[in-house]
Scaffold this motif. Structure first.
Motif, PDB file in Angstrom:
ATOM      1  N   HIS A 131       0.856  -1.192   0.000  1.00  0.00           N
ATOM      2  CA  HIS A 131       0.000   0.000   0.000  1.00  0.00           C
ATOM      3  C   HIS A 131       0.887   1.236   0.000  1.00  0.00           C
ATOM      4  O   HIS A 131       2.037   1.199   0.429  1.00  0.00           O
ATOM      5  CB  HIS A 131      -0.956   0.009   1.203  1.00  0.00           C
ATOM      6  CG  HIS A 131      -0.282   0.131   2.517  1.00  0.00           C
ATOM      7  ND1 HIS A 131       0.305  -0.937   3.167  1.00  0.00           N
ATOM      8  CD2 HIS A 131      -0.080   1.214   3.324  1.00  0.00           C
ATOM      9  CE1 HIS A 131       0.832  -0.524   4.318  1.00  0.00           C
ATOM     10  NE2 HIS A 131       0.626   0.771   4.429  1.00  0.00           N
ATOM     11  N   ARG A 132       0.332   2.333  -0.497  1.00  0.00           N
ATOM     12  CA  ARG A 132       1.017   3.622  -0.539  1.00  0.00           C
ATOM     13  C   ARG A 132       1.001   4.208   0.868  1.00  0.00           C
ATOM     14  O   ARG A 132      -0.021   4.192   1.545  1.00  0.00           O
ATOM     15  CB  ARG A 132       0.265   4.540  -1.517  1.00  0.00           C
ATOM     16  CG  ARG A 132       0.759   5.930  -1.647  1.00  0.00           C
ATOM     17  CD  ARG A 132      -0.071   6.798  -2.629  1.00  0.00           C
ATOM     18  NE  ARG A 132      -1.361   6.279  -2.988  1.00  0.00           N
ATOM     19  CZ  ARG A 132      -1.633   5.644  -4.144  1.00  0.00           C
ATOM     20  NH1 ARG A 132      -0.707   5.487  -5.057  1.00  0.00           N
ATOM     21  NH2 ARG A 132      -2.842   5.177  -4.387  1.00  0.00           N
ATOM     22  N   CYS A 180      -2.567  -1.273  -3.712  1.00  0.00           N
ATOM     23  CA  CYS A 180      -2.279   0.098  -4.129  1.00  0.00           C
ATOM     24  C   CYS A 180      -2.665   0.276  -5.582  1.00  0.00           C
ATOM     25  O   CYS A 180      -2.230  -0.495  -6.444  1.00  0.00           O
ATOM     26  CB  CYS A 180      -0.793   0.394  -3.955  1.00  0.00           C
ATOM     27  SG  CYS A 180      -0.309   2.057  -4.475  1.00  0.00           S
ATOM     28  N   ASP A 182      -7.134   7.978  -1.533  1.00  0.00           N
ATOM     29  CA  ASP A 182      -6.276   7.383  -0.514  1.00  0.00           C
ATOM     30  C   ASP A 182      -6.617   8.084   0.796  1.00  0.00           C
ATOM     31  O   ASP A 182      -6.108   9.167   1.088  1.00  0.00           O
ATOM     32  CB  ASP A 182      -4.807   7.572  -0.890  1.00  0.00           C
ATOM     33  CG  ASP A 182      -3.879   6.768   0.003  1.00  0.00           C
ATOM     34  OD1 ASP A 182      -4.052   6.815   1.245  1.00  0.00           O
ATOM     35  OD2 ASP A 182      -2.987   6.091  -0.545  1.00  0.00           O
TER      36      ASP A 182
END
Length: 181
Positions: free
Chosen positions: A36-37, A65, A164
């Protein structure tokens, strides 16, 4: 680098998505699983200094992501890899990896990307929204204010239709801190 690749792809999850810095034949939104970012890298060069580091994006283990996958002409592969290494490996806080990426049409390709090195001293593990926002609100490096980096990231992600929530929450909290002085 896998020698038998008949296509060469790059996966970007941050500024590389909207400012790749190299020519490409195709760009598609894509998803990686298992990463994941996150604002998980202490920036000592571009968005902070060693004594007052900022935070920049990295791929961290877990989750998924959505980012951008770029197909590069094979004749350009070596030059693009050299460019990416110069851009991403300034302090060696990222690890170069080839990972599976899923494209919108269902194809699965392998792409080069850069993931956070959890053992590097610049790795910022498990920051809360509040802690990340306080760091971002006060940091500045040779490429400018850390707050501009985060706001620019949120803006560009939204333009691409990518939400996000954690990074958006950091940006909102950071703006609240800045407004409060």
């Amino acid at each position: 680098m896998p020698a038998d690749m008949d296509e060469f792809w790059v996966f970007g999850y941050g500024s590389l998505m909207w400012h790749p810095g190299f020519e490409f034949e195709e760009r598609q939104l894509a998803v990686v699983r298992g990463y994941h970012r996150a604002l998980c890298i202490h920036s000592w060069v571009h968005r902070g200094i060693e004594t007052a580091p900022g935070l920049v994006l990295g791929l961290e283990r877990g989750g998924s992501c959505k980012g951008a996958a770029f197909r590069i002409h094979l004749d350009s592969r070596d030059g693009v890899v050299d460019y990416l290494r110069e851009r991403e490996l300034v302090t060696n806080v990222y690890l170069e990896r080839f990972i599976p990426v899923r494209l919108p049409d269902g194809r699965r390709v392998t792409a080069i990307t850069y993931v956070a090195d959890r053992n590097h001293r610049q790795f910022a593990a498990g920051l809360s929204v509040d802690a990340a926002a306080r760091i971002v609100a006060n940091a500045e490096g040779k490429s400018g204010r850390n707050s501009d980096y985060v706001l620019n990231t949120v803006s560009h992600l939204r333009e691409l239709g990518i939400r996000d929530q954690w990074i958006e929450d950091v940006a909102d909290r950071m703006l609240a801190y800045s407004a409060a002085g």
